[in-house]
Motif scaffolding. Structure first.
Motif, PDB file in Angstrom:
ATOM      1  N   SER A  80       0.179  -1.862  -0.122  1.00 22.35           N
ATOM      2  CA  SER A  80      -0.326  -0.117  -0.236  1.00 22.35           C
ATOM      3  C   SER A  80       0.983   1.260  -0.166  1.00 22.35           C
ATOM      4  CB  SER A  80      -0.482  -0.385   1.233  1.00 22.35           C
ATOM      5  OG  SER A  80      -0.682   0.259   2.206  1.00 22.35           O
TER       6      SER A  80
ATOM      7  N   VAL B  72     -15.231  -4.366   3.303  1.00 23.07           N
ATOM      8  CA  VAL B  72     -13.658  -4.989   2.713  1.00 23.07           C
ATOM      9  C   VAL B  72     -14.191  -5.514   1.732  1.00 23.07           C
ATOM     10  CG1 VAL B  72     -12.210  -7.086   3.078  1.00 23.07           C
ATOM     11  CG2 VAL B  72     -12.302  -5.291   5.078  1.00 23.07           C
ATOM     12  N   ILE B  73     -15.474  -6.044   1.710  1.00 29.32           N
ATOM     13  CA  ILE B  73     -15.937  -6.854   0.739  1.00 29.32           C
ATOM     14  C   ILE B  73     -16.062  -6.184  -0.796  1.00 29.32           C
ATOM     15  CG2 ILE B  73     -18.128  -8.352  -0.755  1.00 29.32           C
ATOM     16  CD1 ILE B  73     -18.286  -9.508   2.153  1.00 29.32           C
TER      17      ILE B  73
ATOM     18  N   SER C 229     -12.408  -4.198  -1.886  1.00 22.89           N
ATOM     19  CA  SER C 229     -11.954  -5.286  -3.149  1.00 22.89           C
ATOM     20  C   SER C 229     -12.275  -5.898  -4.442  1.00 22.89           C
ATOM     21  CB  SER C 229     -11.950  -6.968  -1.739  1.00 22.89           C
ATOM     22  OG  SER C 229     -11.577  -6.639  -0.826  1.00 22.89           O
ATOM     23  N   ILE C 230     -13.604  -5.915  -4.212  1.00 23.42           N
ATOM     24  CA  ILE C 230     -14.639  -5.633  -5.634  1.00 23.42           C
ATOM     25  C   ILE C 230     -14.506  -4.606  -6.383  1.00 23.42           C
ATOM     26  CG2 ILE C 230     -16.800  -6.108  -7.099  1.00 23.42           C
ATOM     27  CD1 ILE C 230     -17.716  -7.838  -4.193  1.00 23.42           C
TER      28      ILE C 230
ATOM     29  N   THR D 102     -12.318  -2.016  -6.289  1.00 17.50           N
ATOM     30  CA  THR D 102     -10.751  -1.835  -6.667  1.00 17.50           C
ATOM     31  C   THR D 102     -10.147  -2.405  -7.687  1.00 17.50           C
ATOM     32  OG1 THR D 102      -9.771  -2.765  -4.452  1.00 17.50           O
ATOM     33  CG2 THR D 102      -9.717  -0.129  -4.366  1.00 17.50           C
ATOM     34  N   SER D 103     -10.463  -3.731  -7.553  1.00 20.30           N
ATOM     35  CA  SER D 103     -10.370  -5.260  -8.343  1.00 20.30           C
ATOM     36  C   SER D 103     -11.020  -4.734  -9.553  1.00 20.30           C
ATOM     37  CB  SER D 103      -9.949  -6.482  -8.193  1.00 20.30           C
ATOM     38  OG  SER D 103     -11.659  -6.804  -8.071  1.00 20.30           O
TER      39      SER D 103
ATOM     40  N   VAL E 141      -9.526 -12.910   4.593  1.00 21.39           N
ATOM     41  CA  VAL E 141      -9.393 -12.418   3.174  1.00 21.39           C
ATOM     42  C   VAL E 141      -8.832 -11.631   2.778  1.00 21.39           C
ATOM     43  CG1 VAL E 141     -11.646 -10.728   1.626  1.00 21.39           C
ATOM     44  CG2 VAL E 141     -12.056 -12.469   3.258  1.00 21.39           C
ATOM     45  N   THR E 142      -8.361  -9.842   3.556  1.00 12.86           N
ATOM     46  CA  THR E 142      -6.927  -9.966   3.203  1.00 12.86           C
ATOM     47  C   THR E 142      -5.872  -9.757   4.050  1.00 12.86           C
ATOM     48  OG1 THR E 142      -7.516  -8.857   5.095  1.00 12.86           O
ATOM     49  CG2 THR E 142      -8.959  -7.637   3.683  1.00 12.86           C
TER      50      THR E 142
ATOM     51  N   VAL F 129      -7.540  -3.192   3.533  1.00 11.01           N
ATOM     52  CA  VAL F 129      -7.489  -2.562   2.188  1.00 11.01           C
ATOM     53  C   VAL F 129      -7.764  -1.045   2.152  1.00 11.01           C
ATOM     54  CG1 VAL F 129      -8.876  -2.667   0.112  1.00 11.01           C
ATOM     55  CG2 VAL F 129      -9.462  -4.524   2.121  1.00 11.01           C
TER      56      VAL F 129
ATOM     57  N   THR G 272      -8.646   3.280   3.581  1.00 15.66           N
ATOM     58  CA  THR G 272      -8.120   2.347   4.195  1.00 15.66           C
ATOM     59  C   THR G 272      -8.960   1.646   5.234  1.00 15.66           C
ATOM     60  OG1 THR G 272      -7.415   3.742   6.003  1.00 15.66           O
ATOM     61  CG2 THR G 272      -5.565   3.725   3.593  1.00 15.66           C
TER      62      THR G 272
END
Lengths: 421, 331
Positions: A314, B83-84, B87-88, B90-91, B143-144, B149, B235
């Motif tokens: 990051s 977080v979910i 993550s989705i 940003t990807s 997950v992270t 994230v 963040t």
């Protein structure tokens, strides 16, 4: 039915605890002690070169008070993904500890688990930890950081106290000093400081801030002082007395903002945003992570952010985006030498100073001032195949005497380590 | 007519006295220190963000707490849903609107799971919600890989914070909550169950779907809270060992204030005004750079004093009446 329900709830709780352990290869955290499976591929069982019997798996307990910061995760990754893969050791991690009582309880659990060594990343009560391990006949090492001089004098002769390797308070002071000087040399005069854990009287953060202020006093011109203090010790004393950094002028240098603590509530984030948007502000000097807390608020301005932390992806993104300008980062493999010292102690070949005392060695940070520099360091630091301290390098410490060991640790800069390879 | 007008005026005064009194107090405190309460756009953004976030958390908390279900998992739902969604987004390079929608859906699903576990295991909700909180915190960590994230460099997602956006969230959340609980069968059933569960069940109201529905709505609201928090800094920091529970405690003071104001108007408006009150206090803390230890003491004192007042309100009124009576007598 009640039994079934109780079992189901127990299962839910167990799953939650296990899930907190990260992915299947990464050791545990979150709930209960968790161990990672030893896999000593490439480990000599009875090494004829070292004369050490490495056939038996050594259990080591790792005390952690932080399981989620970039630094803590990088350290953990190095131990579980590299060290454990290359040495015949089983590493058992504690919960995320929150107080001294938790440390005592975790050490008791490790001792019950037949751990021969305890490596501590937790510092709520170092003295109690050392004493508890000495009484139990279990080796104890400080993973990163050092004891105070007074503490070291008290415990240096303890048979089971291996020692400490990490940034000493002097190194912490220098880190803050160099960070501020980097910008003062560029002619910057308007600063804000993020004090991190200064309100909680965390020494390393106080020393880093004191280093920054000392650099400002030196650059501030004639008569420049920080609340009357002009030298290192008096500035440190002033911060300890106040529990914060006071804004104002240091000669011709201006500290226009200060935020401390990690409250993470609306008021705190408001303070952070307010500080980042102070008119005329040029640089935010953070004693810890700066870009995560100030990056968004400072976006679109010319404010530069400098941080002290570890090498995490990051930060690379933040550097690429211009949200982080300077990083003093601990490298994850810096905890390799203390592992070897601990391993040797468990194998019956402890390393001591020439006077027979425990280790007290200092290490510093890798400094990145550009995205390119960061990426070069990060590539090595995050590698699980060829990290900064590889097995080949660490193996040289298995038979090293104190002088060689000390020399190895002192050569911590990126370039020096690459040269050693 | 005059009496009615007077009654309305009195009611408005009672509704506004706490937020207006707080505003006056923080304004005076700031003025005394030579600081303007609302000086920059950032100050307005902080005020609206705090109001939106606290109001939605108060809705989510009160929803189950009023029915006797203490839900410790709402903070972890905010964490995991953000977080979910982050993550989705940003990807896949999705915009903040998509992140908001995904956060709401993820929060609702997580709320459904939480409510489902509660109605299946039938254990005290306090125990179930603690287990669920640990589970969601652990899941977010897994997950992270523990890193959380970070999307500080993603200008699209971090551009959400603005007065307009937060105002829309506040209005949207308020209208949704009022509509669902004051104008739908679900809301009528909820209120009936609140006033007498046994009687309501005997009348044919299905308590289990209603309870699960409450968890789903609370989850969706916390999804928005998670979204607000994540897009504020770019963040998402991980929390373990009940580290996410703290979010819940931000809602207690506004909930009690809202309960008090709710006597004179719709309770949901009361919650909004409770959130506005705490947002004024948060802004004052930020503007005066108040130390966190002092903040905690002041906030705790306000809460305790308010609860003491609520618990002894009749005695206070009696005391005031008695004084008035004695004054009249002496005249």
């Amino acid at each position: 039915m009640k039994k079934f329900l109780a079992l189901l709830l127990a299962a839910v709780l167990s799953v939650s605890l296990l899930t907190g352990c990260g992915d299947e290869n990464k050791g545990g955290t979150g709930g209960g002690n968790s161990s990672t499976t030893p896999n000593a591929s490439g480990t000599e069982s009875n090494d004829t070169n070292t004369g050490l019997d490495m056939s038996k798996t050594i259990k080591m307990g790792i005390l952690v008070s932080d399981a989620t910061s970039a630094e803590a995760l990088a350290f953990r990754n190095y131990y579980t993904e590299y060290i454990q893969e290359h040495y015949n050791v089983e590493l058992i991690y504690s919960d995320e500890l929150t107080d001294a009582a938790g440390e005592t309880s975790a050490i008791d659990t490790f001792i019950t688990n037949n751990c021969q060594v305890i490596i501590s990343f937790s510092s709520f009560d170092r003295a109690a930890q050392i004493q508890q391990c000495e009484d139990a006949g279990v080796y104890y090492a400080v993973a990163t950081g050092t004891l105070t001089e007074e503490e070291y004098e008290t415990y240096k002769t303890y048979e089971h106290y291996i020692g400490a390797i990490g940034p000493s308070l002097d190194v912490e002071f220098e880190t803050g000093y160099n960070m501020a000087k980097h910008y003062l040399d560029q002619g910057k005069t308007n600063f804000a400081i993020f004090g991190g854990a200064i309100p909680y009287y965390t020494e390393m953060h106080i020393y880093r801030a004191a280093g920054m202020l000392t650099a400002m006093v030196e650059a501030g011109g004639e008569g420049a002082n920080y609340k009357g203090a002009t030298d290192k010790m008096s500035i440190i004393g002033q911060i300890f007395a106040d529990g914060e950094v006071t804004t104002g002028e240091i000669g011709n240098i201006n500290i226009s903002g200060y935020v401390g603590g990690y409250d993470m509530d609306d008021a705190w984030f408001g303070k952070c945003a307010q500080m980042a948007q102070t008119p005329g502000l040029e640089v935010i000097l953070a004693v810890g992570n700066g870009s995560d807390f100030f990056g968004t608020a400072a976006a679109g301005t010319d404010v530069l952010i400098a941080s002290v932390d570890a090498y995490a992806s990051s930060y690379g993104e933040a550097m690429e985006a211009g949200m982080l300008d300077y990083l003093a980062g601990k490298f994850s493999a810096s905890i390799g030498p203390i592992f070897i010292a601990s391993y040797r102690a468990a194998l019956g070949s402890p390393i001591r100073t020439s006077e027979g005392n425990a280790l007290a060695l200092s290490q510093g940070y890798w400094i990145a001032t550009s995205a390119e520099e960061f990426n070069t360091y990060y590539a090595v630091d995050s590698s699980v195949d060829s990290p900064a301290y590889t097995k080949e390098l660490l193996d040289t410490l298995l038979t090293a005497d104190y002088a060689a060991f000390e020399k190895f640790v002192s050569q911590y800069s990126f370039e020096e380590i690459q040269k050693m390879k | 007519m005059k009496t009615k007008g007077m009654e309305i005026f009195k009611r408005i005064v009672k509704i506004a006295v706490i937020p207006a009194g707080t505003l006056l107090l923080v304004f005076l405190l700031c003025s005394a220190n030579g600081v303007k309460l609302f000086e920059t756009e950032g100050n307005w953004i902080l005020f609206f963000r705090a109001t939106a976030s606290v109001m939605l958390t108060t809705f989510a908390l009160s929803l189950n707490l009023n029915s006797g279900r203490f839900d410790f998992s709402i903070g972890s739902i905010a964490l995991l849903s953000s977080v979910i969604s982050a993550s989705i987004c940003t990807s896949k390079g999705l915009p903040s609107a998509a992140m908001l929608v995904i956060s709401i859906v993820a929060g609702a699903v997580l709320g459904l799971l939480s409510g489902g576990i509660y109605v299946i295991v039938k254990l005290p909700p306090i125990i179930v919600s603690l287990g669920v909180a640990l589970f969601y915190e652990g899941l977010a960590f897994a997950v992270t890989n523990g890193y959380g994230v970070s999307f500080v460099a993603n200008k699209e997602l971090t551009s959400f914070p603005s007065v307009l956006h937060y105002a829309l969230v506040i209005l949207g959340g308020l209208f949704f909550f009022i509509f669902v609980f004051d104008y739908t069968q679900f809301g009528y059933d909820y209120k009936a169950l609140l006033s007498g569960q046994k009687v309501s069940v005997n009348m044919g109201i299905k308590e289990i779907p209603n309870a699960v529905g409450c968890y789903v709505i609370a989850g969706a609201l916390m999804g928005v809270v998670g979204f607000i928090s994540a897009t504020n800094t770019g963040t998402i920091q991980m929390a373990l060992n009940f580290g996410s529970i703290g979010v819940m405690f931000t809602a207690f003071l506004p909930m009690f204030i809202g309960g008090f104001i709710g006597r004179f108007c719709n309770e949901k408006i009361g919650y909004l005004l409770g959130a506005v009150t705490t947002a004024f206090i948060s802004l004052m803390y930020a503007r005066l750079n108040v130390d966190s230890s002092i903040q905690q003491i002041v906030t705790a004192l306000i809460l305790v004093v308010f609860l003491i007042y609520l618990n002894n309100e009749n005695k206070v009124i009696e005391l005031v009446m008695l004084k008035k009576h004695l004054k009249k007598k002496t005249k």
